[in-house]
Design an enzyme around this catalytic site. Structure first.
Site, PDB file in Angstrom:
ATOM      1  N   ASP A  49       0.789  -1.230   0.000  1.00  0.00           N
ATOM      2  CA  ASP A  49       0.000   0.000   0.000  1.00  0.00           C
ATOM      3  C   ASP A  49       0.821   1.280   0.000  1.00  0.00           C
ATOM      4  OD1 ASP A  49       0.990  -0.100   2.541  1.00  0.00           O
ATOM      5  OD2 ASP A  49      -0.942   0.037   3.545  1.00  0.00           O
ATOM      6  N   ASN A  50       2.120   1.189  -0.173  1.00  0.00           N
ATOM      7  CA  ASN A  50       2.872   2.440  -0.288  1.00  0.00           C
ATOM      8  C   ASN A  50       3.946   2.302  -1.358  1.00  0.00           C
ATOM      9  OD1 ASN A  50       5.708   2.177   0.948  1.00  0.00           O
ATOM     10  ND2 ASN A  50       4.417   1.254   2.528  1.00  0.00           N
ATOM     11  N   LEU A  51       4.228   3.404  -1.991  1.00  0.00           N
ATOM     12  CA  LEU A  51       5.089   3.419  -3.166  1.00  0.00           C
ATOM     13  C   LEU A  51       6.518   2.992  -2.844  1.00  0.00           C
ATOM     14  CD1 LEU A  51       5.060   3.998  -6.160  1.00  0.00           C
ATOM     15  CD2 LEU A  51       5.578   6.386  -5.652  1.00  0.00           C
ATOM     16  N   ALA A  53       7.664   0.895  -0.574  1.00  0.00           N
ATOM     17  CA  ALA A  53       7.727  -0.561  -0.403  1.00  0.00           C
ATOM     18  C   ALA A  53       7.571  -1.255  -1.756  1.00  0.00           C
ATOM     19  CB  ALA A  53       6.648  -1.027   0.566  1.00  0.00           C
ATOM     20  N   ARG A  54       6.706  -0.720  -2.615  1.00  0.00           N
ATOM     21  CA  ARG A  54       6.505  -1.318  -3.935  1.00  0.00           C
ATOM     22  C   ARG A  54       7.786  -1.222  -4.776  1.00  0.00           C
ATOM     23  NH1 ARG A  54       0.852   1.386  -5.620  1.00  0.00           N
ATOM     24  NH2 ARG A  54       0.927  -0.066  -7.365  1.00  0.00           N
ATOM     25  N   CYS A  90      10.385  -2.396 -15.931  1.00  0.00           N
ATOM     26  CA  CYS A  90      10.201  -2.652 -14.501  1.00  0.00           C
ATOM     27  C   CYS A  90       9.164  -1.673 -13.946  1.00  0.00           C
ATOM     28  CB  CYS A  90      11.525  -2.535 -13.751  1.00  0.00           C
ATOM     29  SG  CYS A  90      12.099  -0.856 -13.490  1.00  0.00           S
ATOM     30  N   CYS A  93      10.287   1.867 -13.983  1.00  0.00           N
ATOM     31  CA  CYS A  93      10.582   2.416 -15.309  1.00  0.00           C
ATOM     32  C   CYS A  93       9.379   3.121 -15.925  1.00  0.00           C
ATOM     33  CB  CYS A  93      11.054   1.311 -16.243  1.00  0.00           C
ATOM     34  SG  CYS A  93      12.606   0.567 -15.706  1.00  0.00           S
ATOM     35  N   CYS A 105     -10.136   5.819   1.361  1.00  0.00           N
ATOM     36  CA  CYS A 105     -10.303   4.958   2.542  1.00  0.00           C
ATOM     37  C   CYS A 105      -9.470   5.463   3.711  1.00  0.00           C
ATOM     38  CB  CYS A 105      -9.968   3.514   2.212  1.00  0.00           C
ATOM     39  SG  CYS A 105      -8.329   3.286   1.502  1.00  0.00           S
TER      40      CYS A 105
END
Length: 184
Positions: A49-51, A53-54, A90, A93, A105
């Site tokens: 849910d967070n950039l 960590a992604r 990726c 990218c 939410c």
């Protein structure tokens, strides 16, 4: 209550009972979740849910040469992309548009930063209390999130009573309802 991780696993197993799915719970930035860890899998399904960590998982999957199925939401919009080293771009990218707003939410159910409260107040409370159309819809109204009648004066009700009832609704009723929720 079960975590979203367990629910996702059980959901997939309900329509694909033979699948071998291992759900790992923890902070993805812990040392135990390294490239070697990600290299043990045929594919990684990501629903973080967070950039940051992604992006971290993207880099580990690239290093491990493990395909990544990345999924996420922005407001009501969902997206799923597949990233395979040497075959597709990726996750990082592909430029991401800057978010236009905060997740609905989060604003409605789990505001944990001052900006969330400010956006809630400006996007929902202010228009309800001070616009010419207190019944105008907002994204924050979804799923009975608010009772529109809480923001309008009742027949014969004075301004002070309306203000007290609205205050009670926003700062007592809504908070109590959130505290009683078991699953967010």
């Amino acid at each position: 209550p079960p975590s979203s991780l367990q629910v996702a696993r059980e959901s997939v197993l309900s329509f694909r009972p033979g699948a071998h799915i291992v759900a790992h719970y923890g902070n993805v930035k812990e040392a135990r979740f390294d490239a070697e860890f990600f290299g043990r899998f045929d594919v990684v399904l990501n629903g973080l849910d967070n950039l940051e960590a992604r992006k971290h998982v993207n880099r580990l999957c690239l290093a491990a040469r493990t395909p990544l199925v990345e999924s996420g939401t922005t407001g009501y919009l969902g997206q799923v992309t597949v990233h395979v080293r040497g075959e597709t771009c990726c996750f990082e990218c592909t430029p991401k548009p800057p978010p236009k707003s905060h997740p609905i939410c989060t604003l409605r159910d789990t505001p944990d930063k001052p900006i969330h409260c400010i956006v809630y107040a400006t996007d929902l409370l202010f228009p309800r209390l001070f616009s010419g159309d207190p019944n105008a819809k907002s994204d924050l109204d979804e799923e009975d999130a608010v009772e529109l009648s809480a923001f309008t004066a009742r027949a014969g009700e004075g301004a002070a009573d309306t203000a007290a009832r609205t205050f009670d609704y926003v700062f007592r009723h809504k908070i109590a309802a959130l505290l009683d929720k078991e699953d967010m």
